[in-house]
Design a protein around this motif. Structure first.
Motif, mmCIF file in Angstrom:
data_model
loop_
_atom_site.group_PDB
_atom_site.id
_atom_site.type_symbol
_atom_site.label_atom_id
_atom_site.label_comp_id
_atom_site.label_asym_id
_atom_site.label_seq_id
_atom_site.Cartn_x
_atom_site.Cartn_y
_atom_site.Cartn_z
ATOM 1 N N LEU A 21 10.937 0.473 8.017
ATOM 2 C CA LEU A 21 9.763 1.342 7.938
ATOM 3 C C LEU A 21 9.164 1.261 6.546
ATOM 4 O O LEU A 21 9.875 1.389 5.541
ATOM 5 N N SER A 22 7.863 1.010 6.477
ATOM 6 C CA SER A 22 7.177 1.042 5.183
ATOM 7 C C SER A 22 7.180 2.479 4.672
ATOM 8 O O SER A 22 6.797 3.417 5.387
ATOM 9 N N PHE A 23 7.607 2.647 3.446
ATOM 10 C CA PHE A 23 7.802 3.992 2.906
ATOM 11 C C PHE A 23 7.235 4.028 1.498
ATOM 12 O O PHE A 23 7.347 3.062 0.740
ATOM 13 N N TRP A 24 6.601 5.143 1.132
ATOM 14 C CA TRP A 24 6.058 5.257 -0.210
ATOM 15 C C TRP A 24 6.313 6.656 -0.755
ATOM 16 O O TRP A 24 6.487 7.614 -0.002
ATOM 17 N N LYS A 31 4.457 7.703 -10.778
ATOM 18 C CA LYS A 31 4.040 6.352 -10.403
ATOM 19 C C LYS A 31 4.213 6.142 -8.908
ATOM 20 O O LYS A 31 5.228 6.522 -8.329
ATOM 21 N N TYR A 32 3.206 5.557 -8.319
ATOM 22 C CA TYR A 32 3.242 5.282 -6.880
ATOM 23 C C TYR A 32 4.201 4.123 -6.603
ATOM 24 O O TYR A 32 4.104 3.056 -7.219
ATOM 25 N N SER A 61 8.316 -4.765 -9.907
ATOM 26 C CA SER A 61 6.908 -4.555 -10.216
ATOM 27 C C SER A 61 6.091 -5.813 -9.931
ATOM 28 O O SER A 61 4.945 -5.741 -9.473
ATOM 29 N N GLU A 62 6.704 -6.994 -10.195
ATOM 30 C CA GLU A 62 6.002 -8.247 -9.924
ATOM 31 C C GLU A 62 5.733 -8.415 -8.434
ATOM 32 O O GLU A 62 4.638 -8.813 -8.022
#
Length: 318
Positions: A21-24, A31-32, A61-62
């Protein structure tokens, strides 16, 4: 987001395999952060599901920057696709209007010359409509697009090609000299006449665009047939279309683009590349030959000859 998380956990608790599952979320510094959440079932020694183990996979981060660039590229491509779909729709509306006018004119009493002009208008419109429908350029690149095979008059198609470049010829002040034997103009063959019109007009217009203006400058469009008899009833016409213009001719980059597509390709280069591929699909070949004072597109295509001409002696192999 929470609803999708509940669904994921319930699926795992029910014993089903689930996708990540894409999670944020926002970290302590505000910071997002984007992550992937995976869930695995937890079982006891009897194999009974007793819970769910969740794992967060956070990219570097890359990688996050690369994912952002990819999403932006995908969105840009989607926006371009929407614009192309809009343009196709609007162009088809215009083509439908032209067809309606053609049908009205066809119902009138026209002389032979007027009907010939109406027929040429019809062929130009059909060619335009086919190009508008060329949404799957990849099928042309990979040489698996379908070609129609219908009987047509080669001379009629050549006349349409000449009409299509007449305006550019006047604008560039460069004359197009058409040279073809009468036998070619009356020849009926089998093939895709609209594709033949498309590729020849493209090569001819490029030759005109890169012909320098001077007193008496011209482009020569020469058509040479060579007939071959196969068995007692089948004849094939090997037609050479040679478009010759003064040097310096087509720039080297465009000639390279005609055979090798790359990301920096120009509109002209893409047109030449597609035309070259279409000729290849028609079992033909394209060359660009440079000489001291002139350069030439040499297009070779073979066409099965209509059975009505097979028995005609003037087309027999010498």
């Amino acid at each position: 987001m929470l609803t999708r998380l509940r669904i994921l956990i319930n699926e795992v608790m029910s014993g089903l395999d689930s996708d990540k599952l894409s999670f944020w979320f926002f970290n302590q510094k505000g910071k997002y952060i984007e992550a992937l959440l995976s869930a695995n079932k937890r079982v006891n020694k009897d194999g009974k599901i007793t819970g769910v183990l969740c794992f967060l996979h956070v990219s570097s981060s890359e990688l996050q920057h690369a994912m952002l660039v990819q999403r932006m590229s995908e969105q840009a491509a989607l926006n371009s696709l929407t614009k192309v779909s809009y343009l196709r729709h609007e162009l088809k509306n215009g083509l439908n209007g032209i067809k309606f006018i053609e049908d009205l004119l066809d119902s009138l009493e026209l002389c032979e010359e007027q009907r010939r002009n109406l027929r040429k208008s019809y062929l130009c419109r059909e060619q335009f409509a086919q190009i508008v429908d060329d949404f799957d350029v990849e099928s042309i690149e990979q040489c698996y697009t379908e070609m129609k095979c219908a009987e047509f008059k080669l001379g009629e198609s050549l006349e349409v090609v000449m009409n299509q470049v007449a305006g550019l010829s006047r604008e560039r002040k460069v004359e197009v000299v058409f040279d073809a034997p009468e036998q070619v103009l009356s020849l009926s063959v089998f093939g895709d006449n609209l594709r033949v019109q498309q590729v020849l007009s493209d090569f001819l217009s490029n030759a005109l665009n890169f012909t320098p203006y001077f007193e008496g400058s011209s482009v020569i469009f020469r058509v040479t047939p060579k007939m071959e008899r196969i068995g007692a009833k089948v004849q094939v016409a090997h037609i050479e279309f040679r478009i010759t213009h003064p040097t310096p001719g087509i720039p080297e980059k465009l000639v390279h683009d005609m055979f090798h597509l790359n990301r920096s390709v120009t509109r002209e280069g893409l047109g030449l590349y597609i035309s070259q591929k279409l000729v290849k699909i028609m079992n033909g070949t394209v060359q660009y030959l440079r000489e001291a004072e002139r350069a030439s597109f040499i297009i070779l295509i073979e066409f099965p000859v209509s059975p009505s001409l097979t028995s005609d002696n003037k087309w027999s192999k010498k």
